[in-house]
Design an enzyme around this catalytic site. Structure first.
Site, PDB file in Angstrom:
ATOM      1  N   ASP A 171     131.080  -7.489 -37.437  1.00 35.52           N
ATOM      2  CA  ASP A 171     131.029  -6.756 -36.397  1.00 35.52           C
ATOM      3  C   ASP A 171     132.408  -6.407 -36.186  1.00 35.52           C
ATOM      4  OD1 ASP A 171     132.273  -9.009 -34.904  1.00 35.52           O
ATOM      5  OD2 ASP A 171     130.657  -8.802 -33.279  1.00 35.52           O
ATOM      6  N   HIS A 172     132.887  -5.577 -34.821  1.00 39.24           N
ATOM      7  CA  HIS A 172     134.185  -5.026 -34.777  1.00 39.24           C
ATOM      8  C   HIS A 172     135.094  -6.310 -34.598  1.00 39.24           C
ATOM      9  CE1 HIS A 172     131.875  -5.705 -31.023  1.00 39.24           C
ATOM     10  NE2 HIS A 172     132.832  -5.661 -30.409  1.00 39.24           N
ATOM     11  N   CYS A 179     132.267 -12.388 -37.248  1.00 33.08           N
ATOM     12  CA  CYS A 179     131.917 -12.008 -35.684  1.00 33.08           C
ATOM     13  C   CYS A 179     133.131 -12.448 -34.699  1.00 33.08           C
ATOM     14  CB  CYS A 179     130.785 -11.945 -35.315  1.00 33.08           C
ATOM     15  SG  CYS A 179     130.130 -13.529 -34.621  1.00 33.08           S
ATOM     16  N   THR A 206     133.091 -15.177 -32.773  1.00 30.51           N
ATOM     17  CA  THR A 206     132.732 -16.553 -32.941  1.00 30.51           C
ATOM     18  C   THR A 206     132.293 -17.146 -34.051  1.00 30.51           C
ATOM     19  OG1 THR A 206     130.634 -16.354 -31.846  1.00 30.51           O
ATOM     20  CG2 THR A 206     132.466 -16.860 -30.115  1.00 30.51           C
ATOM     21  N   HIS A 212     124.636 -30.273 -48.500  1.00 35.10           N
ATOM     22  CA  HIS A 212     123.347 -30.973 -47.927  1.00 35.10           C
ATOM     23  C   HIS A 212     122.421 -30.193 -47.472  1.00 35.10           C
ATOM     24  CE1 HIS A 212     125.236 -35.159 -47.155  1.00 35.10           C
ATOM     25  NE2 HIS A 212     125.300 -34.848 -48.426  1.00 35.10           N
ATOM     26  N   HIS A 234     118.078 -34.249 -50.078  1.00 33.22           N
ATOM     27  CA  HIS A 234     118.144 -33.026 -49.087  1.00 33.22           C
ATOM     28  C   HIS A 234     117.234 -31.951 -49.182  1.00 33.22           C
ATOM     29  CE1 HIS A 234     121.918 -34.967 -47.781  1.00 33.22           C
ATOM     30  NE2 HIS A 234     122.253 -35.323 -49.339  1.00 33.22           N
TER      31      HIS A 234
HETATM   32  C1  RB5 Z   1     131.971  -9.245 -29.715  1.00 32.71           C
HETATM   33  O1  RB5 Z   1     132.683  -9.073 -28.463  1.00 32.71           O
HETATM   34  C2  RB5 Z   1     131.535 -10.736 -29.896  1.00 32.71           C
HETATM   35  O2  RB5 Z   1     130.601 -11.133 -28.716  1.00 32.71           O
HETATM   36  C3  RB5 Z   1     130.570 -11.135 -31.002  1.00 32.71           C
HETATM   37  O3  RB5 Z   1     131.762 -10.736 -32.223  1.00 32.71           O
HETATM   38  C4  RB5 Z   1     130.350 -12.444 -31.294  1.00 32.71           C
HETATM   39  O4  RB5 Z   1     131.489 -13.243 -31.124  1.00 32.71           O
HETATM   40  C5  RB5 Z   1     128.985 -12.976 -30.905  1.00 32.71           C
HETATM   41  O5  RB5 Z   1     128.674 -13.844 -31.159  1.00 32.71           O
END
Ligand code: RB5
Length: 149
Positions: free
Chosen positions: A7-8, A64, A66, A97, A132
């Site tokens: 994503d961005h 993304c 996180t 695993h 596994h």
């Molecule tokens: C985008 O702002 C953020 O929420 C997304 O990239 C991600 O971290 C979601 O899990």
């Protein structure tokens, strides 16, 4: 062939990892997004993961903020075992695993240097099979609606 998606928030790290993959002569297909414009991660997660399930790509690398949201989306695609990792041990053992076929990285969690190490160990670690495999088969059973208990 490796499938890429982001994503961005993950876009800058995906671009860094593309340079790393180029340096290692590892082929990839980039399923977007292609700029830092706001973009919902489920779209690119589904595109990249569909390519893995169809056999067009062997693994996916998703990015993304996180690594978590895009991993949640990826894990909804039947046949995908996605792991959000920010440490070396997890990136290695989710291959050894869990036979993970999708690594998810958080651009707001890991820097480019660590991300390269995580990608490298993920792509170069084989699944150990054996006991596994039984556990992977059970995950697949859940995916197929089977009760394990
Ligand atoms: C985008 O702002 C953020 O929420 C997304 O990239 C991600 O971290 C979601 O899990």
């Amino acid at each position: 062939m490796i499938a890429l998606g982001c994503d961005h928030a993950g876009f800058p790290l995906k671009e860094e990892i593309k340079q790393y993959l180029d340096s290692q002569n590892i082929a990839y297909h980039d399923y977007g997004c292609y700029s830092p414009e706001r973009f919902n991660y489920a779209v690119s997660a589904q595109k990249a993961c569909d390519a893995v399930v169809k056999g067009e790509c062997s693994k996916a690398l998703l990015f993304c903020g996180t690594g978590i949201g895009i991993s949640m989306a990826a894990n909804k695609v039947k046949g995908i075992r996605a792991a959000a990792c920010s440490d070396y041990f997890s990136a290695k053992y989710t291959r050894a695993h869990n036979d993970a076929n999708c690594l998810c990285l958080g651009a707001r969690v890991v820097g480019a240097g660590l991300a390269e190490e995580l990608v490298s160990v993920f792509l170069n670690t084989e699944f150990e099979g054996g006991r596994h495999q039984t556990r992977i088969d059970q995950i697949t059973d859940i995916e197929n609606g089977k009760k394990l208990y």
